[in-house]
Motif scaffolding. Sequence first.
Motif, mmCIF file in Angstrom:
data_model
loop_
_atom_site.group_PDB
_atom_site.id
_atom_site.type_symbol
_atom_site.label_atom_id
_atom_site.label_comp_id
_atom_site.label_asym_id
_atom_site.label_seq_id
_atom_site.Cartn_x
_atom_site.Cartn_y
_atom_site.Cartn_z
ATOM 1 N N ARG A 30 20.763 -12.951 -8.324
ATOM 2 C CA ARG A 30 20.952 -14.068 -9.243
ATOM 3 C C ARG A 30 21.800 -15.139 -8.566
ATOM 4 N NH1 ARG A 30 25.734 -13.419 -13.341
ATOM 5 N NH2 ARG A 30 27.277 -12.584 -11.946
ATOM 6 N N GLY A 31 21.589 -16.371 -9.018
ATOM 7 C CA GLY A 31 22.390 -17.481 -8.513
ATOM 8 C C GLY A 31 21.624 -18.781 -8.627
ATOM 9 N N ALA A 32 22.386 -19.852 -8.562
ATOM 10 C CA ALA A 32 21.788 -21.181 -8.659
ATOM 11 C C ALA A 32 22.480 -22.109 -7.673
ATOM 12 C CB ALA A 32 21.920 -21.722 -10.076
ATOM 13 N N ILE A 33 21.673 -22.834 -6.938
ATOM 14 C CA ILE A 33 22.163 -23.826 -5.979
ATOM 15 C C ILE A 33 21.632 -25.180 -6.404
ATOM 16 C CG2 ILE A 33 22.107 -24.602 -3.573
ATOM 17 C CD1 ILE A 33 21.700 -21.603 -2.802
ATOM 18 N N VAL A 34 22.514 -26.162 -6.441
ATOM 19 C CA VAL A 34 22.104 -27.538 -6.669
ATOM 20 C C VAL A 34 22.450 -28.323 -5.416
ATOM 21 C CG1 VAL A 34 22.447 -29.647 -8.023
ATOM 22 C CG2 VAL A 34 22.464 -27.417 -9.166
ATOM 23 N N ASN A 35 21.450 -28.881 -4.775
ATOM 24 C CA ASN A 35 21.654 -29.745 -3.615
ATOM 25 C C ASN A 35 21.450 -31.187 -4.063
ATOM 26 O OD1 ASN A 35 22.228 -27.674 -1.838
ATOM 27 N ND2 ASN A 35 20.094 -27.397 -1.240
ATOM 28 N N VAL A 36 22.491 -31.984 -3.908
ATOM 29 C CA VAL A 36 22.431 -33.363 -4.369
ATOM 30 C C VAL A 36 21.815 -34.237 -3.287
ATOM 31 C CG1 VAL A 36 23.726 -35.341 -5.243
ATOM 32 C CG2 VAL A 36 24.390 -33.013 -5.916
ATOM 33 N N ALA A 37 20.637 -34.766 -3.590
ATOM 34 C CA ALA A 37 19.956 -35.719 -2.707
ATOM 35 C C ALA A 37 20.210 -37.100 -3.306
ATOM 36 C CB ALA A 37 18.474 -35.393 -2.595
ATOM 37 N N SER A 38 19.161 -37.822 -3.583
ATOM 38 C CA SER A 38 19.282 -39.181 -4.111
ATOM 39 C C SER A 38 17.884 -39.706 -4.389
ATOM 40 C CB SER A 38 19.977 -40.060 -3.058
ATOM 41 O OG SER A 38 19.873 -41.428 -3.385
ATOM 42 N N GLY A 39 17.824 -40.727 -5.219
ATOM 43 C CA GLY A 39 16.566 -41.449 -5.358
ATOM 44 C C GLY A 39 16.125 -42.010 -4.005
ATOM 45 N N ALA A 40 17.084 -42.151 -3.096
ATOM 46 C CA ALA A 40 16.800 -42.630 -1.740
ATOM 47 C C ALA A 40 15.909 -41.666 -0.966
ATOM 48 C CB ALA A 40 18.111 -42.838 -0.976
ATOM 49 N N ALA A 41 15.812 -40.428 -1.414
ATOM 50 C CA ALA A 41 15.028 -39.415 -0.707
ATOM 51 C C ALA A 41 13.536 -39.712 -0.707
ATOM 52 C CB ALA A 41 15.273 -38.050 -1.339
#
Length: 186
Positions: free
Chosen positions: A131-142
């Motif tokens: 179990r686990g959750a990762i949030v990777n913050v990108a951007s609308g720039a992606a």
Amino acid sequence: MSKDWAIVTGASSGIGLEFSTIFAHKQVNVALVSRNVNALNSLANTLRTNGVKVLVIPLDLSVMEQVKDLVKVLDKKKIIPRYLINNAGFGDFGYFTETKWEKEEKMLDLNIKALTYLTKVYAKVMKIEGRGAIVNVASGAAFQPGPLMAVYFATKAYVLHFSEAVAEELSGTGVTITTLCPGPTQ
């Protein structure tokens, strides 16, 4: 109180601060990571009023040794995160031929290398836990090229595509990766 822990990079302001606050309100213990120790301490004092454990870890994640130090600190404290928020990152503005390589190198190290390393380390741990959750913050720039911010836009495209690929690899393991692609924020 929950035994769950969240690691939040770039926790001293903006999106990272908001994630930290949400976790504390949900009774999830929080490891706050940022260069700004004063802002981290202030946030930690506020979050502790919710009755959660808060660990302040002032590090510069654009330096790979300090990224590895983060993992060592958490290992030493026997913290196995349920959540990882890879939020730390920055951009620069200017013509590519006129911007400073030293700043771009730090941007690449933070926006790509640190995020990838932390995702690798904690996705493995989470997979073992089931179990686990990762949030990777990108951007609308992606989603587009970015003249005058070419390196930043490219790093965020990497975050998006890397996260989508690893999310697929982790399908069915109990571990999720979500990519957040916000517009401009403070």
